[in-house]
Scaffold this motif. Structure first.
Motif, PDB file in Angstrom:
ATOM      1  N   LYS A   1       0.827  -1.216   0.000  1.00 36.32           N
ATOM      2  CA  LYS A   1       0.000   0.000   0.000  1.00 36.32           C
ATOM      3  C   LYS A   1       0.857   1.259   0.000  1.00 36.32           C
ATOM      4  CE  LYS A   1      -4.088  -1.956   2.135  1.00 36.32           C
ATOM      5  NZ  LYS A   1      -5.038  -1.899   3.243  1.00 36.32           N
ATOM      6  N   GLY A   2       2.167   1.098  -0.209  1.00 36.17           N
ATOM      7  CA  GLY A   2       3.041   2.262  -0.326  1.00 36.17           C
ATOM      8  C   GLY A   2       3.757   2.628   0.952  1.00 36.17           C
ATOM      9  N   GLY A   3       3.663   1.795   1.978  1.00 38.70           N
ATOM     10  CA  GLY A   3       4.332   2.105   3.242  1.00 38.70           C
ATOM     11  C   GLY A   3       5.686   1.423   3.346  1.00 38.70           C
ATOM     12  N   VAL A   4       6.266   1.510   4.537  1.00 42.22           N
ATOM     13  CA  VAL A   4       7.582   0.895   4.759  1.00 42.22           C
ATOM     14  C   VAL A   4       7.444  -0.486   5.375  1.00 42.22           C
ATOM     15  CG1 VAL A   4       8.801   3.084   4.950  1.00 42.22           C
ATOM     16  CG2 VAL A   4       7.807   2.049   6.988  1.00 42.22           C
ATOM     17  N   GLY A   5       6.234  -0.937   5.585  1.00 40.42           N
ATOM     18  CA  GLY A   5       6.007  -2.273   6.135  1.00 40.42           C
ATOM     19  C   GLY A   5       5.398  -2.217   7.528  1.00 40.42           C
ATOM     20  N   ARG A   6       4.809  -3.323   7.935  1.00 41.29           N
ATOM     21  CA  ARG A   6       4.161  -3.406   9.253  1.00 41.29           C
ATOM     22  C   ARG A   6       5.176  -3.900  10.264  1.00 41.29           C
ATOM     23  NH1 ARG A   6      -1.113  -2.441  10.254  1.00 41.29           N
ATOM     24  NH2 ARG A   6      -1.638  -4.498  10.951  1.00 41.29           N
ATOM     25  N   HIS A   7       5.129  -3.351  11.460  1.00 41.00           N
ATOM     26  CA  HIS A   7       6.054  -3.737  12.518  1.00 41.00           C
ATOM     27  C   HIS A   7       5.280  -4.065  13.783  1.00 41.00           C
ATOM     28  CE1 HIS A   7       9.360  -2.387  10.025  1.00 41.00           C
ATOM     29  NE2 HIS A   7       8.721  -1.247   9.833  1.00 41.00           N
ATOM     30  N   VAL A   8       5.747  -5.079  14.502  1.00 41.14           N
ATOM     31  CA  VAL A   8       5.155  -5.433  15.789  1.00 41.14           C
ATOM     32  C   VAL A   8       5.677  -4.441  16.813  1.00 41.14           C
ATOM     33  CG1 VAL A   8       5.041  -7.182  17.584  1.00 41.14           C
ATOM     34  CG2 VAL A   8       4.953  -7.857  15.192  1.00 41.14           C
ATOM     35  N   THR A   9       4.770  -3.744  17.499  1.00 40.66           N
ATOM     36  CA  THR A   9       5.184  -2.753  18.484  1.00 40.66           C
ATOM     37  C   THR A   9       4.888  -3.194  19.917  1.00 40.66           C
ATOM     38  OG1 THR A   9       3.064  -1.626  18.291  1.00 40.66           O
ATOM     39  CG2 THR A   9       4.851  -0.845  16.885  1.00 40.66           C
ATOM     40  N   LYS A  10       3.964  -4.141  20.088  1.00 39.86           N
ATOM     41  CA  LYS A  10       3.633  -4.558  21.448  1.00 39.86           C
ATOM     42  C   LYS A  10       2.993  -5.937  21.403  1.00 39.86           C
ATOM     43  CE  LYS A  10       1.462  -2.874  25.616  1.00 39.86           C
ATOM     44  NZ  LYS A  10       0.715  -1.799  26.241  1.00 39.86           N
ATOM     45  N   VAL A  11       3.319  -6.769  22.377  1.00 35.25           N
ATOM     46  CA  VAL A  11       2.710  -8.088  22.523  1.00 35.25           C
ATOM     47  C   VAL A  11       2.183  -8.193  23.944  1.00 35.25           C
ATOM     48  CG1 VAL A  11       3.083 -10.565  22.429  1.00 35.25           C
ATOM     49  CG2 VAL A  11       4.303  -9.082  20.855  1.00 35.25           C
ATOM     50  N   THR A  12       0.881  -8.426  24.099  1.00 33.64           N
ATOM     51  CA  THR A  12       0.285  -8.536  25.432  1.00 33.64           C
ATOM     52  C   THR A  12      -0.348  -9.905  25.599  1.00 33.64           C
ATOM     53  OG1 THR A  12      -1.782  -7.583  24.639  1.00 33.64           O
ATOM     54  CG2 THR A  12      -0.194  -6.070  25.606  1.00 33.64           C
ATOM     55  N   LYS A  13      -0.415 -10.353  26.850  1.00 36.42           N
ATOM     56  CA  LYS A  13      -1.017 -11.648  27.134  1.00 36.42           C
ATOM     57  C   LYS A  13      -2.531 -11.556  27.093  1.00 36.42           C
ATOM     58  CE  LYS A  13       2.364 -14.166  29.724  1.00 36.42           C
ATOM     59  NZ  LYS A  13       2.559 -15.050  30.869  1.00 36.42           N
ATOM     60  N   ARG A  14      -3.165 -12.657  26.758  1.00 32.56           N
ATOM     61  CA  ARG A  14      -4.621 -12.755  26.784  1.00 32.56           C
ATOM     62  C   ARG A  14      -5.001 -14.202  27.045  1.00 32.56           C
ATOM     63  NH1 ARG A  14      -7.997 -13.230  21.429  1.00 32.56           N
ATOM     64  NH2 ARG A  14      -9.168 -14.301  22.997  1.00 32.56           N
ATOM     65  N   THR A  15      -6.298 -14.440  27.323  1.00 34.32           N
ATOM     66  CA  THR A  15      -6.763 -15.803  27.547  1.00 34.32           C
ATOM     67  C   THR A  15      -7.881 -16.130  26.570  1.00 34.32           C
ATOM     68  OG1 THR A  15      -8.346 -15.102  29.228  1.00 34.32           O
ATOM     69  CG2 THR A  15      -6.176 -15.804  29.996  1.00 34.32           C
ATOM     70  N   PHE A  16      -7.853 -17.365  26.082  1.00 37.18           N
ATOM     71  CA  PHE A  16      -8.920 -17.886  25.244  1.00 37.18           C
ATOM     72  C   PHE A  16      -9.806 -18.727  26.144  1.00 37.18           C
ATOM     73  CE2 PHE A  16      -5.322 -17.251  22.462  1.00 37.18           C
ATOM     74  CZ  PHE A  16      -5.880 -16.631  21.358  1.00 37.18           C
ATOM     75  N   GLN A  17     -11.104 -18.407  26.209  1.00 37.27           N
ATOM     76  CA  GLN A  17     -12.006 -19.107  27.104  1.00 37.27           C
ATOM     77  C   GLN A  17     -12.918 -20.060  26.339  1.00 37.27           C
ATOM     78  OE1 GLN A  17     -13.921 -15.853  29.091  1.00 37.27           O
ATOM     79  NE2 GLN A  17     -12.303 -15.747  30.634  1.00 37.27           N
ATOM     80  N   PRO A  18     -13.198 -21.238  26.908  1.00 39.24           N
ATOM     81  CA  PRO A  18     -14.099 -22.179  26.247  1.00 39.24           C
ATOM     82  C   PRO A  18     -15.535 -21.666  26.291  1.00 39.24           C
ATOM     83  CG  PRO A  18     -13.508 -22.999  28.398  1.00 39.24           C
ATOM     84  CD  PRO A  18     -12.696 -21.762  28.175  1.00 39.24           C
ATOM     85  N   ASN A  19     -16.337 -22.102  25.350  1.00 38.13           N
ATOM     86  CA  ASN A  19     -17.743 -21.696  25.265  1.00 38.13           C
ATOM     87  C   ASN A  19     -18.556 -22.604  26.188  1.00 38.13           C
ATOM     88  OD1 ASN A  19     -20.223 -20.775  24.525  1.00 38.13           O
ATOM     89  ND2 ASN A  19     -20.158 -21.541  22.440  1.00 38.13           N
TER      90      ASN A  19
END
Length: 87
Positions: free
Chosen positions: A27-45
């Motif tokens: 799209k004309g940019g310099v590329g996507r960069h990861v700036t932050k990684v946070t923890k999360r939980t996946f919960q069962p239904n």
């Protein structure tokens, strides 16, 4: 009460949520960069259900996942609950 399915044993699983910034190269940019990684939980239904067991002639209250409901529909209530050790 723990978030655990009585039949399948599904429980909370931890993972990460990734935050990316920047504009994609295509799209004309310099590329996507990861700036932050946070923890999360996946919960069962999980659902609280009263399941009718014809062999016992009574209802059984269980806390089960949506997949376990499909398993009960397929294999029958008595067989599934007996295999899980609930009756």
């Amino acid at each position: 009460m723990a978030q655990v399915c009585s039949i399948t044993g599904k429980r909370n699983v931890s993972g990460r949520r990734i935050h990316r910034s920047g504009l994609a190269k295509k799209k004309g940019g310099v590329g996507r960069h990861v700036t932050k990684v946070t923890k999360r939980t996946f919960q069962p239904n999980l659902q609280n259900k009263r399941i009718w067991v014809p062999e016992l002639g009574r209802f059984v209250r269980v806390r089960i996942s949506a997949k376990a409901i499909k398993t009960i529909s397929k294999n029958g209530a008595y067989a599934t609950l007996k295999k899980a050790g609930l009756i």
